[in-house]
Design an enzyme around this catalytic site. Structure first.
Site, mmCIF file in Angstrom:
data_model
loop_
_atom_site.group_PDB
_atom_site.id
_atom_site.type_symbol
_atom_site.label_atom_id
_atom_site.label_comp_id
_atom_site.label_asym_id
_atom_site.label_seq_id
_atom_site.Cartn_x
_atom_site.Cartn_y
_atom_site.Cartn_z
ATOM 1 N N HIS A 70 0.834 -1.202 0.000
ATOM 2 C CA HIS A 70 0.000 0.000 0.000
ATOM 3 C C HIS A 70 0.869 1.253 0.000
ATOM 4 O O HIS A 70 1.978 1.264 0.545
ATOM 5 C CB HIS A 70 -0.961 0.017 1.185
ATOM 6 C CG HIS A 70 -0.305 0.110 2.539
ATOM 7 N ND1 HIS A 70 -0.062 1.307 3.175
ATOM 8 C CD2 HIS A 70 0.154 -0.847 3.378
ATOM 9 C CE1 HIS A 70 0.508 1.078 4.345
ATOM 10 N NE2 HIS A 70 0.651 -0.219 4.501
ATOM 11 N N ASP A 72 -0.853 4.294 0.780
ATOM 12 C CA ASP A 72 -1.505 5.245 1.681
ATOM 13 C C ASP A 72 -0.829 5.213 3.042
ATOM 14 O O ASP A 72 -0.220 4.216 3.442
ATOM 15 C CB ASP A 72 -3.001 4.964 1.802
ATOM 16 C CG ASP A 72 -3.303 3.610 2.434
ATOM 17 O OD1 ASP A 72 -2.668 2.618 2.029
ATOM 18 O OD2 ASP A 72 -4.176 3.538 3.328
ATOM 19 N N ASP A 103 6.293 2.358 6.848
ATOM 20 C CA ASP A 103 5.004 1.691 6.609
ATOM 21 C C ASP A 103 4.240 2.384 5.494
ATOM 22 O O ASP A 103 3.477 3.311 5.741
ATOM 23 C CB ASP A 103 4.189 1.691 7.897
ATOM 24 C CG ASP A 103 2.926 0.870 7.811
ATOM 25 O OD1 ASP A 103 2.783 0.081 6.854
ATOM 26 O OD2 ASP A 103 2.068 1.015 8.699
ATOM 27 N N GLU A 134 -5.124 0.652 2.740
ATOM 28 C CA GLU A 134 -4.779 -0.300 3.790
ATOM 29 C C GLU A 134 -4.921 0.311 5.175
ATOM 30 O O GLU A 134 -5.314 -0.367 6.119
ATOM 31 C CB GLU A 134 -3.346 -0.806 3.582
ATOM 32 C CG GLU A 134 -3.010 -2.083 4.343
ATOM 33 C CD GLU A 134 -2.558 -1.849 5.777
ATOM 34 O OE1 GLU A 134 -2.531 -2.811 6.558
ATOM 35 O OE2 GLU A 134 -2.207 -0.696 6.118
ATOM 36 N N GLU A 135 -4.613 1.602 5.281
ATOM 37 C CA GLU A 135 -4.681 2.269 6.585
ATOM 38 C C GLU A 135 -6.087 2.743 6.930
ATOM 39 O O GLU A 135 -6.322 3.233 8.025
ATOM 40 C CB GLU A 135 -3.719 3.470 6.608
ATOM 41 C CG GLU A 135 -2.253 3.131 6.357
ATOM 42 C CD GLU A 135 -1.601 2.379 7.503
ATOM 43 O OE1 GLU A 135 -2.311 1.988 8.448
ATOM 44 O OE2 GLU A 135 -0.379 2.165 7.431
ATOM 45 N N GLU A 163 4.691 -5.645 4.211
ATOM 46 C CA GLU A 163 4.570 -4.918 5.478
ATOM 47 C C GLU A 163 5.843 -5.055 6.314
ATOM 48 O O GLU A 163 6.545 -6.070 6.206
ATOM 49 C CB GLU A 163 3.390 -5.458 6.290
ATOM 50 C CG GLU A 163 2.027 -5.126 5.740
ATOM 51 C CD GLU A 163 1.614 -3.689 6.005
ATOM 52 O OE1 GLU A 163 2.356 -2.964 6.710
ATOM 53 O OE2 GLU A 163 0.556 -3.280 5.513
ATOM 54 N N HIS A 352 4.146 4.847 11.929
ATOM 55 C CA HIS A 352 3.054 5.654 12.478
ATOM 56 C C HIS A 352 3.531 6.690 13.502
ATOM 57 O O HIS A 352 2.711 7.405 14.072
ATOM 58 C CB HIS A 352 1.961 4.785 13.124
ATOM 59 C CG HIS A 352 1.218 3.910 12.156
ATOM 60 N ND1 HIS A 352 -0.010 3.365 12.435
ATOM 61 C CD2 HIS A 352 1.527 3.491 10.902
ATOM 62 C CE1 HIS A 352 -0.427 2.645 11.403
ATOM 63 N NE2 HIS A 352 0.504 2.710 10.465
#
Length: 379
Positions: A70, A72, A103, A134-135, A163, A352
């Site tokens: 991903h 995003d 990530d 995905e997020e 991931e 994150h």
């Protein structure tokens, strides 16, 4: 070299402000890179979410290796707390800084660089399924890509999800499965009344507290061959009553369950309903429940695919990765219904976080690992 190409792609992706559900230019850029490398690219947008499907090699090839990832990212939060521009992609102290660096824009970049350099046999194909959701809710991301693939006769024989999987050092862990995740929302309904006259009311709070206590102390299992014990966490209890002399009419509670392959969400839902009905019968308080299932538990049994990934990781890092099912959910929970899937990516310590960053040497290592996985898959 594949390593420098991977770093450059990562840098360009970080510069794209692709906070879910914004595409931010990330998939447009990836399509350009992949098309230059001979991939046929198709946008598979659905529900306001941007997704990209790319294939190199014949459709319906005898061997097709897939990659899922991903572009995003989660919101940056307090920009004043960052020491760099969140989408500046600054290189400093051997690190590449910015939201999505770990990530998982670096994982996508490493695979794209490796795939672009790959020499495929006549009966071989590479597929990339890259999502922008995905997020977020993940309803129109990888699921949309898999739906489109099924409708258009596209298939993967095996898939790598990029991931971050390594908890401490590069190469120490890969994921061969994930726990399931579900959330139950309870509402207990009684009769509002004056606190001085409790016999004229029906207080839902003690009933809900009894239910929560029963759920909290219940042992779901002791773990299975490849999974730790399932867990249930009470995440909130809410009454919303500002008055000290009023018995409320309603009370709410939420629990989250992370479950292993000893359970299914349907079986756990039945158990939760039975517990709620039992407390309701004991107390005379009506208790209703709704459930949201984020994903079922799954396992890709150790075998050819996990051995392929582990061997590539060991050659490039000197470590044989532990095969794990720990952590939260990922889009592998959707891919597993299509083909065998294994996850391997970077060290995830800063994902994150404010000042998210990745060691440049890790991006280079990951690109070499992916390059070796692709080569060995078709050997």
């Amino acid at each position: 070299m594949v390593e420098r190409h991977a770093v450059e792609i990562t840098r360009r992706l970080i510069e794209c402000p692709s906070v879910t559900p914004e595409e931010g230019g990330a998939l447009v850029y990836l399509a350009e890179v992949l098309e230059q490398a001979g991939f046929a690219c198709t946008r598979v947008d659905r529900g306001g979410i941007a997704n990209l499907f790319a294939r190199k090699g014949p459709k319906g090839a005898g061997r097709t290796l897939g990659f899922n990832g991903h572009t995003d990212v989660v919101p940056v939060g307090d920009t004043g707390a960052w020491t760099v521009q969140p989408f500046g992609a600054e290189e400093r102290d051997g690190m590449l800084w910015g939201r999505g660096a770990t990530d998982m824009k670096s994982g996508v970049a490493a695979w794209v660089a490796a795939a672009a350099a790959a020499d495929l046999p006549e009966d071989g194909a590479l597929v990339l399924a890259i999502t922008g959701d995905e997020e977020g809710d993940a309803t129109d991301g990888t699921v949309a890509l898999l739906d489109w693939m099924a409708a258009n006769g596209e298939a993967m024989d095996a898939c790598i999800v990029g991931e971050p999987t390594c908890p401490e050092v590069m190469g120490d862990m890969m994921k061969i499965g994930r726990r399931g995740s579900m959330t139950a929302f309870f509402t207990a309904r009684g009769v509002q009344g004056h606190a001085a006259y409790p016999h004229r009311a029906k207080n839902p709070v003690p009933a809900l507290a009894r239910l929560v206590a029963l759920l909290d102390t219940h042992v779901l299992d002791d773990g299975t061959d490849h999974f730790d014990a399932s867990t249930l966490a009470v995440t909130t209890m809410d009454v919303g009553n500002p008055a000290t002399n009023v018995i409320p009419a309603e009370a709410r509670a939420t629990v989250n369950i992370r479950f292993n392959d000893a359970h299914t969400s349907s079986g756990l839902t039945r158990w939760l309903e039975e517990m709620a009905d039992e407390v309701a019968a004991q107390t005379g308080i009506g208790i209703s429940m709704t459930v949201k299932v984020s994903g079922e538990s799954f396992l890709t049994p150790p075998g050819a695919l996990s051995d392929l990934v582990a061997a590539a990781v060991e050659v490039e890092t000197g470590r044989r990765p532990e095969m794990s099912t720990s952590g939260g959910t990922s889009d592998a929970r959707f891919v597993k219904d299509h083909c065998p899937v294994v996850e391997f990516g970077l060290v995830g310590k800063t994902m994150h976080q404010v000042d998210e960053r990745v060691e440049i040497v890790q991006i280079e290592q990951l690109a070499r690992i992916y390059e070796r996985i692709i080569r060995d898959f078709f050997r």
